[in-house]
Motif scaffolding. Structure first.
Motif, short mmCIF file in Angstrom:
data_model
loop_
_atom_site.label_atom_id
_atom_site.label_comp_id
_atom_site.label_asym_id
_atom_site.label_seq_id
_atom_site.Cartn_x
_atom_site.Cartn_y
_atom_site.Cartn_z
N ILE A 53 0.83 -1.20 0.00
CA ILE A 53 0.00 0.00 0.00
C ILE A 53 0.86 1.25 0.00
O ILE A 53 0.61 2.21 -0.73
N MET A 54 1.94 1.23 0.80
CA MET A 54 2.83 2.38 0.87
C MET A 54 3.57 2.61 -0.45
O MET A 54 3.90 3.74 -0.81
N ALA A 55 3.84 1.52 -1.18
CA ALA A 55 4.59 1.64 -2.44
C ALA A 55 3.71 2.03 -3.61
O ALA A 55 4.21 2.40 -4.67
N THR A 56 2.40 1.98 -3.44
CA THR A 56 1.48 2.31 -4.52
C THR A 56 1.35 3.82 -4.67
O THR A 56 1.58 4.57 -3.75
N ASN A 57 0.96 4.24 -5.86
CA ASN A 57 0.68 5.65 -6.11
C ASN A 57 -0.34 6.16 -5.11
O ASN A 57 -1.40 5.56 -4.95
N PRO A 58 -0.06 7.27 -4.38
CA PRO A 58 -0.99 7.75 -3.35
C PRO A 58 -2.37 8.08 -3.88
O PRO A 58 -3.37 7.93 -3.18
N TRP A 59 -2.44 8.53 -5.15
CA TRP A 59 -3.75 8.85 -5.73
C TRP A 59 -4.58 7.59 -5.92
O TRP A 59 -5.80 7.60 -5.76
N VAL A 60 -3.88 6.47 -6.29
CA VAL A 60 -4.59 5.19 -6.44
C VAL A 60 -5.12 4.72 -5.10
O VAL A 60 -6.27 4.28 -4.98
N VAL A 61 -4.27 4.80 -4.07
CA VAL A 61 -4.69 4.39 -2.73
C VAL A 61 -5.87 5.22 -2.26
O VAL A 61 -6.85 4.70 -1.72
N LEU A 62 -5.76 6.56 -2.48
CA LEU A 62 -6.84 7.46 -2.06
C LEU A 62 -8.14 7.12 -2.78
O LEU A 62 -9.20 7.04 -2.16
N GLY A 63 -8.05 6.88 -4.10
CA GLY A 63 -9.25 6.57 -4.88
C GLY A 63 -9.90 5.26 -4.47
O GLY A 63 -11.11 5.19 -4.26
N VAL A 64 -9.08 4.21 -4.33
CA VAL A 64 -9.62 2.90 -3.97
C VAL A 64 -10.22 2.92 -2.57
O VAL A 64 -11.31 2.38 -2.33
N VAL A 67 -13.54 4.94 -2.68
CA VAL A 67 -14.61 4.19 -3.35
C VAL A 67 -15.09 3.04 -2.47
O VAL A 67 -16.29 2.83 -2.29
N GLY A 68 -14.13 2.28 -1.92
CA GLY A 68 -14.51 1.15 -1.08
C GLY A 68 -15.22 1.58 0.19
O GLY A 68 -16.26 1.01 0.56
N SER A 69 -14.68 2.59 0.86
CA SER A 69 -15.28 3.05 2.11
C SER A 69 -16.66 3.66 1.89
O SER A 69 -17.61 3.33 2.60
N ILE A 70 -16.76 4.54 0.88
CA ILE A 70 -18.05 5.18 0.62
C ILE A 70 -19.07 4.17 0.13
O ILE A 70 -20.24 4.20 0.53
N GLY A 71 -18.65 3.25 -0.73
CA GLY A 71 -19.58 2.24 -1.25
C GLY A 71 -20.16 1.35 -0.15
O GLY A 71 -21.37 1.15 -0.08
N THR A 72 -19.28 0.84 0.71
CA THR A 72 -19.76 -0.03 1.80
C THR A 72 -20.55 0.77 2.83
O THR A 72 -21.53 0.27 3.40
N MET A 73 -20.14 2.03 3.06
CA MET A 73 -20.88 2.87 4.00
C MET A 73 -22.29 3.14 3.50
O MET A 73 -23.26 3.06 4.25
N MET A 74 -22.42 3.45 2.21
CA MET A 74 -23.75 3.67 1.64
C MET A 74 -24.58 2.39 1.69
O MET A 74 -25.79 2.42 1.88
N GLY A 75 -23.90 1.26 1.49
CA GLY A 75 -24.60 -0.02 1.61
C GLY A 75 -25.18 -0.22 3.00
O GLY A 75 -26.32 -0.68 3.16
N ALA A 96 -13.36 -3.44 6.89
CA ALA A 96 -12.22 -3.99 6.15
C ALA A 96 -11.54 -2.90 5.33
O ALA A 96 -10.30 -2.84 5.25
N CYS A 97 -12.33 -2.03 4.72
CA CYS A 97 -11.76 -0.90 3.95
C CYS A 97 -10.99 0.04 4.87
O CYS A 97 -9.92 0.53 4.51
N GLN A 98 -11.53 0.30 6.06
CA GLN A 98 -10.82 1.15 7.01
C GLN A 98 -9.51 0.50 7.44
O GLN A 98 -8.48 1.16 7.59
#
Length: 242
Positions: A53-64, A67-75, A96-98
């Motif tokens: 996660i640390m080695a990934t592009n920060p924008w990718v981490v932020l986006g995923v 999306v995951g947190s908001i999607g599951t939260m809305m669910g 899990a997303c958190q």
């Protein structure tokens, strides 16, 4: 004690049975969610996922993560409480997303993490007590200012990623993000606590259904944001001592 003396001079009557029940259930789910998040984040760290996660592009981490947190939260939010299995499944997905987002925090010293956790419990416990004993709906009018504050804190957090800034500007935006965010999410604890009590009264009157899982999401996000900022502040203080 200061918050109680300044903002809570006119305390409310004792909580009704419905208010106590929903408040207790909401905090149980909040505590359970935080324990699951911490255990899952620790497992992800020990398995090496946090390094990836640390080695990934920060924008990718932020986006995923968003999306995951908001999607599951809305669910969670839009699943009626009668659908117990589906609602708990979304709730577990949210935690899990958190956990995936927070797993890199284990790079910090265990002493810093444990102190930040202790301070978080103390802050949230004391502020939620003020919210629970204050007169009805006293802090619900904080919604608008808190939303505006979130915008300022979010922009100050993202500014170093998108703008070329000097050391002084970076220090200012960092202070806004850390200390301003700490005060802001303390205000959200007040707001969310009183919102739970209002929902309990509405549910008791038959205008809505009590849903402690939904109520716990806001409290959990408040505590996570307070914890993250305390970790960063304590880490800064530790580095200065060195």
């Amino acid at each position: 004690m200061a918050l109680d003396a300044i903002f809570n001079r006119d305390t409310r009557d004792p909580l009704s049975v419905a208010e106590k029940s929903l408040l207790n259930e909401s905090f149980k789910y909040t505590g359970g969610g935080l324990v699951l998040t911490a255990l899952a984040a620790r497992s992800l760290f020990r398995s090496g996922v946090a390094f990836k996660i640390m080695a990934t592009n920060p924008w990718v981490v932020l986006g995923v993560s968003l999306v995951g947190s908001i999607g599951t939260m809305m669910g969670v939010m839009y699943t009626p409480p009668e659908k117990t299995f589906q609602k708990h499944l979304f709730w577990l997905g949210f935690n899990a997303c958190q956990a995936a987002t927070l797993s890199p925090l284990f790079f910090f010293s265990p002493a810093i993490l444990s102190r930040a956790a202790l301070y978080t419990v103390g802050i949230v416990g004391s502020i939620s007590y003020v919210g629970a004993t204050a007169t009805n709906d006293k802090f619900l009018n904080l919604g608008g200012p808190l939303l505006a504050g979130v915008t300022v804190v979010a922009l100050s957090s993202l500014a170093p990623m998108v703008l070329p800034m000097g050391l002084r500007s970076l220090a200012i935006t960092e202070a806004i993000s850390l200390y301003g965010g700490l005060a802001l999410f303390g205000g959200f604890v007040l707001y969310d606590t009183q919102k739970i009590l209002k929902h309990a009264r509405l549910a008791e009157a038959g205008h809505m259904k009590a849903d402690p899982i939904n109520e716990s999401i806001g409290l959990e996000l408040d505590m996570i944001n307070i914890f993250i900022r305390l970790v960063q502040i304590l880490a800064m203080q530790s580095n200065r001592k060195k």
